[in-house]
Design a protein around this motif. Structure first.
Motif, PDB file in Angstrom:
ATOM      1  N   THR A  35      37.545 -14.643  -4.733  1.00 40.84           N
ATOM      2  CA  THR A  35      37.106 -14.688  -3.333  1.00 40.84           C
ATOM      3  C   THR A  35      36.008 -15.717  -3.142  1.00 40.84           C
ATOM      4  O   THR A  35      35.970 -16.424  -2.127  1.00 40.84           O
ATOM      5  CB  THR A  35      36.612 -13.301  -2.872  1.00 40.84           C
ATOM      6  OG1 THR A  35      37.669 -12.353  -3.034  1.00 40.84           O
ATOM      7  CG2 THR A  35      36.186 -13.332  -1.416  1.00 40.84           C
TER       8      THR A  35
ATOM      9  N   THR B 176      29.706 -12.443  -3.130  1.00 41.18           N
ATOM     10  CA  THR B 176      31.038 -11.966  -3.495  1.00 41.18           C
ATOM     11  C   THR B 176      31.032 -11.525  -4.955  1.00 41.18           C
ATOM     12  O   THR B 176      32.031 -11.663  -5.667  1.00 41.18           O
ATOM     13  CB  THR B 176      32.099 -13.066  -3.275  1.00 41.18           C
ATOM     14  OG1 THR B 176      31.784 -14.209  -4.101  1.00 41.18           O
ATOM     15  CG2 THR B 176      32.158 -13.491  -1.824  1.00 41.18           C
TER      16      THR B 176
ATOM     17  N   LEU C   9      42.670  -5.778  -2.873  1.00 44.88           N
ATOM     18  CA  LEU C   9      42.707  -7.230  -2.703  1.00 44.88           C
ATOM     19  C   LEU C   9      43.987  -7.835  -3.280  1.00 44.88           C
ATOM     20  O   LEU C   9      44.469  -7.417  -4.330  1.00 44.88           O
ATOM     21  CB  LEU C   9      41.494  -7.865  -3.378  1.00 44.88           C
ATOM     22  CG  LEU C   9      40.145  -7.562  -2.709  1.00 44.88           C
ATOM     23  CD1 LEU C   9      38.990  -7.983  -3.620  1.00 44.88           C
ATOM     24  CD2 LEU C   9      40.047  -8.269  -1.371  1.00 44.88           C
TER      25      LEU C   9
ATOM     26  N   HIS D 278      46.631 -11.769  -2.972  1.00 45.44           N
ATOM     27  CA  HIS D 278      46.649 -13.191  -2.630  1.00 45.44           C
ATOM     28  C   HIS D 278      47.589 -13.485  -1.471  1.00 45.44           C
ATOM     29  O   HIS D 278      48.724 -13.000  -1.431  1.00 45.44           O
ATOM     30  CB  HIS D 278      47.089 -14.019  -3.834  1.00 45.44           C
ATOM     31  CG  HIS D 278      47.286 -15.472  -3.510  1.00 45.44           C
ATOM     32  ND1 HIS D 278      46.230 -16.342  -3.291  1.00 45.44           N
ATOM     33  CD2 HIS D 278      48.429 -16.206  -3.333  1.00 45.44           C
ATOM     34  CE1 HIS D 278      46.705 -17.535  -3.007  1.00 45.44           C
ATOM     35  NE2 HIS D 278      48.023 -17.488  -3.025  1.00 45.44           N
TER      36      HIS D 278
ATOM     37  N   ARG E 258      42.446 -11.833  -0.013  1.00 52.07           N
ATOM     38  CA  ARG E 258      41.169 -12.452  -0.367  1.00 52.07           C
ATOM     39  C   ARG E 258      40.788 -13.558   0.614  1.00 52.07           C
ATOM     40  O   ARG E 258      39.618 -13.746   0.936  1.00 52.07           O
ATOM     41  CB  ARG E 258      41.218 -13.000  -1.790  1.00 52.07           C
ATOM     42  CG  ARG E 258      41.286 -11.931  -2.870  1.00 52.07           C
ATOM     43  CD  ARG E 258      41.220 -12.553  -4.260  1.00 52.07           C
ATOM     44  NE  ARG E 258      41.297 -11.525  -5.286  1.00 52.07           N
ATOM     45  CZ  ARG E 258      42.425 -11.048  -5.794  1.00 52.07           C
ATOM     46  NH1 ARG E 258      43.591 -11.526  -5.344  1.00 52.07           N
ATOM     47  NH2 ARG E 258      42.416 -10.123  -6.718  1.00 52.07           N
TER      48      ARG E 258
ATOM     49  N   GLU F  48      47.930  -7.100  -9.225  1.00 57.91           N
ATOM     50  CA  GLU F  48      46.482  -7.136  -9.053  1.00 57.91           C
ATOM     51  C   GLU F  48      45.761  -6.150  -9.960  1.00 57.91           C
ATOM     52  O   GLU F  48      44.921  -6.546 -10.766  1.00 57.91           O
ATOM     53  CB  GLU F  48      46.119  -6.847  -7.600  1.00 57.91           C
ATOM     54  CG  GLU F  48      46.786  -7.767  -6.603  1.00 57.91           C
ATOM     55  CD  GLU F  48      46.305  -9.205  -6.709  1.00 57.91           C
ATOM     56  OE1 GLU F  48      45.223  -9.428  -7.270  1.00 57.91           O
ATOM     57  OE2 GLU F  48      47.006 -10.106  -6.219  1.00 57.91           O
TER      58      GLU F  48
END
Length: 231
Positions: A12, A70, A164, A166, A187, A226
């Motif tokens: 991120t 982050t 989270l 992509h 993200r 993930e």
């Protein structure tokens, strides 16, 4: 605007740094491994520093207009203190240098709720296991971070994503104060929301959830891509 990004070399953080540069800001990217940072720009300064080092944090915050964090660490059973100790150093440096605007990434897992579309497996098995067992020390430290930040007089915003994943570009994501009924956050949308709150006084001194409502993975896709990959 002169922005410092802590955790800049994470997935991120890299997106946030790139978006901030594209928007015309001057960015200081803070990472423990500056030689591995992939971005280059004439408005980018990359600093090798650890958020747990007060002197290094102080130098990264001085003469900036805003700070974005982050920071992220892997979940595990061992005690975690990176979020709270890092936040304490950031807050102290901001107060010392009179920098007001702060936005930090936390997680919806600090205040877990069942989701209407989660189903029995997610709501009664996976969510409790992740928040109470696998990620207990992580979420405990995020709560300490949030408590510390809430106690300051800074112009802070706590940003809580859900799972989270992509996506290649920013979507028409949703921002909700308090609990949001959405299990996933891209993200790229999380990065965009962090940048957006800098110019949005509606979210001063509040926690917001950021939810991506398009191109969500299925639960099993998310676990495979993930959660199991720790990306």
């Amino acid at each position: 605007m002169r922005i410092t990004v802590f955790g800049a070399n994470g997935p991120t953080g890299r997106l946030l740094t790139d978006q901030a540069l594209t928007a015309g800001h001057r960015v200081t990217a803070v990472t423990r491994q500056p030689k591995l940072f992939p971005l280059h720009h004439d408005r980018l300064e990359v600093i090798g520093a650890d958020v747990l080092d007060p002197a290094a944090v102080d130098a990264a915050v001085a003469q900036r207009d805003a700070v974005l964090s982050t920071l992220g660490v892997p979940a595990g059973k061992e005690p975690i203190s990176t979020y709270s100790r890092g936040a304490a150093n950031i807050v102290a440096a901001m107060q010392r240098h009179r920098v007001r605007r702060l936005a930090v990434v936390s997680s919806s897992g600090v205040d877990p709720h069942p989701y209407s579309d989660g189903g029995i497996l997610f709501n009664r098995v996976l969510l409790p296991y992740v928040t109470r067992v696998l990620g207990k020390t992580l979420y405990d430290d995020m709560r300490r971070m949030e408590t510390l930040i809430r106690a300051t007089d800074l112009d802070w915003t706590i940003v809580r994503p859900s799972g989270l994943y992509h996506l290649p570009s920013v979507t028409d994501y949703t921002v909700v104060e308090g609990h949001a009924d959405g299990r996933f956050t891209a993200r790229v949308d999380l990065a965009a929301s962090l940048l957006a709150v800098l110019d949005d006084d509606r979210y001063l001194r509040t926690a917001i959830n950021v939810i991506t409502t398009v191109d969500n993975p299925t639960l099993f896709q998310w676990i495979r891509r993930e959660a199991l990959a720790n990306s």
